[in-house]
Design a protein around this motif. Structure first.
Motif, PDB file in Angstrom:
ATOM      1  N   GLU A 129       0.817  -1.224   0.000  1.00  7.98           N
ATOM      2  CA  GLU A 129       0.000   0.000   0.000  1.00  7.98           C
ATOM      3  C   GLU A 129       0.852   1.276   0.000  1.00  7.98           C
ATOM      4  O   GLU A 129       0.407   2.327   0.439  1.00  7.98           O
ATOM      5  CB  GLU A 129      -1.004  -0.029   1.158  1.00  7.98           C
ATOM      6  CG  GLU A 129      -1.983  -1.177   0.966  1.00  7.98           C
ATOM      7  CD  GLU A 129      -3.003  -1.330   2.077  1.00  7.98           C
ATOM      8  OE1 GLU A 129      -2.686  -1.006   3.233  1.00  7.98           O
ATOM      9  OE2 GLU A 129      -4.122  -1.759   1.759  1.00  7.98           O
ATOM     10  N   TYR A 132      -0.340   4.758  -2.012  1.00  3.35           N
ATOM     11  CA  TYR A 132      -1.178   5.806  -1.418  1.00  3.35           C
ATOM     12  C   TYR A 132      -0.337   6.952  -0.850  1.00  3.35           C
ATOM     13  O   TYR A 132      -0.803   8.081  -0.760  1.00  3.35           O
ATOM     14  CB  TYR A 132      -2.067   5.231  -0.312  1.00  3.35           C
ATOM     15  CG  TYR A 132      -3.014   4.172  -0.804  1.00  3.35           C
ATOM     16  CD1 TYR A 132      -4.166   4.517  -1.514  1.00  3.35           C
ATOM     17  CD2 TYR A 132      -2.754   2.827  -0.586  1.00  3.35           C
ATOM     18  CE1 TYR A 132      -5.037   3.539  -1.985  1.00  3.35           C
ATOM     19  CE2 TYR A 132      -3.615   1.841  -1.057  1.00  3.35           C
ATOM     20  CZ  TYR A 132      -4.748   2.205  -1.751  1.00  3.35           C
ATOM     21  OH  TYR A 132      -5.595   1.246  -2.216  1.00  3.35           O
ATOM     22  N   GLY A 161      -1.146  -1.069  -4.339  1.00  2.58           N
ATOM     23  CA  GLY A 161      -2.010   0.087  -4.124  1.00  2.58           C
ATOM     24  C   GLY A 161      -2.874   0.350  -5.347  1.00  2.58           C
ATOM     25  O   GLY A 161      -2.542  -0.070  -6.456  1.00  2.58           O
TER      26      GLY A 161
END
Length: 197
Positions: A129, A132, A161
């Motif tokens: 992730e 982000y 992501g």
């Protein structure tokens, strides 16, 4: 389709595949981006990591957002001797609602990631992730791109992501898009252990 037709088709296919294999001679680590609005980007990354661990490779995970609860994959892998797992986030931004704290966590996570990207002992690093962090402006993509370019030649990296900034896409070796056609949550099904986390 007759047996003869099938055999001819498979022989032609084998010739094509064998030719591609013969042309793939470069040996080096790859950068894989797993993006899209569908479910399964992190799961795919952790599946690849399980494969690497199965081959006795040293791996690391840095989770840039997750942190609110222990995920099933963390509970399963956390004691593996060939894996370093870093949970660096404080949860999703709509839950934390503290931009400065989220920026600080992202920068701390990047310092850990940067150190791993400089360490030749690691064959696979999952930056879960991370995308982000660029979308929200918590991290500048340029130092990340430079660190990825300078990492040890054998080192594989997976970044997950929904969206990926252009500079990352420009240097990626593999980009896979996980597309969402339907999701149980939108149908009113509660998130559950073993499926969502």
């Amino acid at each position: 389709m007759s047996d003869a037709s099938h055999l001819n088709r498979m022989r032609r296919k084998k010739d094509v595949v064998d030719e591609r294999i013969s042309k793939a001679t470069e040996e080096r680590g790859v950068l894989i981006l797993l993006k899209g609005n569908g479910k399964g980007k992190s799961s795919s990354a952790f599946g690849t990591m399980a494969r690497s661990l199965g081959h006795g490779q040293q791996c690391a995970v840095i989770q840039f957002i997750k942190g609110r609860r222990e995920t099933g994959e963390y509970l399963f892998f956390r004691d593996h001797p060939k894996l370093d797992w870093h949970i660096m986030g404080h949860g999703f931004t709509w839950e934390t609602q503290d931009r400065e704290r989220d920026i600080e966590a992202a920068q701390d996570a990047w310092l850990v990631a940067k150190g791993l990207l400089e360490n030749p002992a690691y064959q696979l690093i999952v930056l879960d992730e991370m995308s982000y962090m660029f979308k929200y402006g918590y991290l500048d993509p340029e130092p990340v791109v430079e660190a990825l370019k300078r990492r040890p030649a054998h080192q594989n990296v997976i970044i997950t992501g929904r969206t990926m900034v252009t500079p990352l896409q420009e240097i990626a070796d593999t980009i896979s898009v996980v597309q969402d056609e339907r999701h149980a949550f939108r149908g009113g099904v509660k998130a559950q252990a073993g499926i969502e986390y």
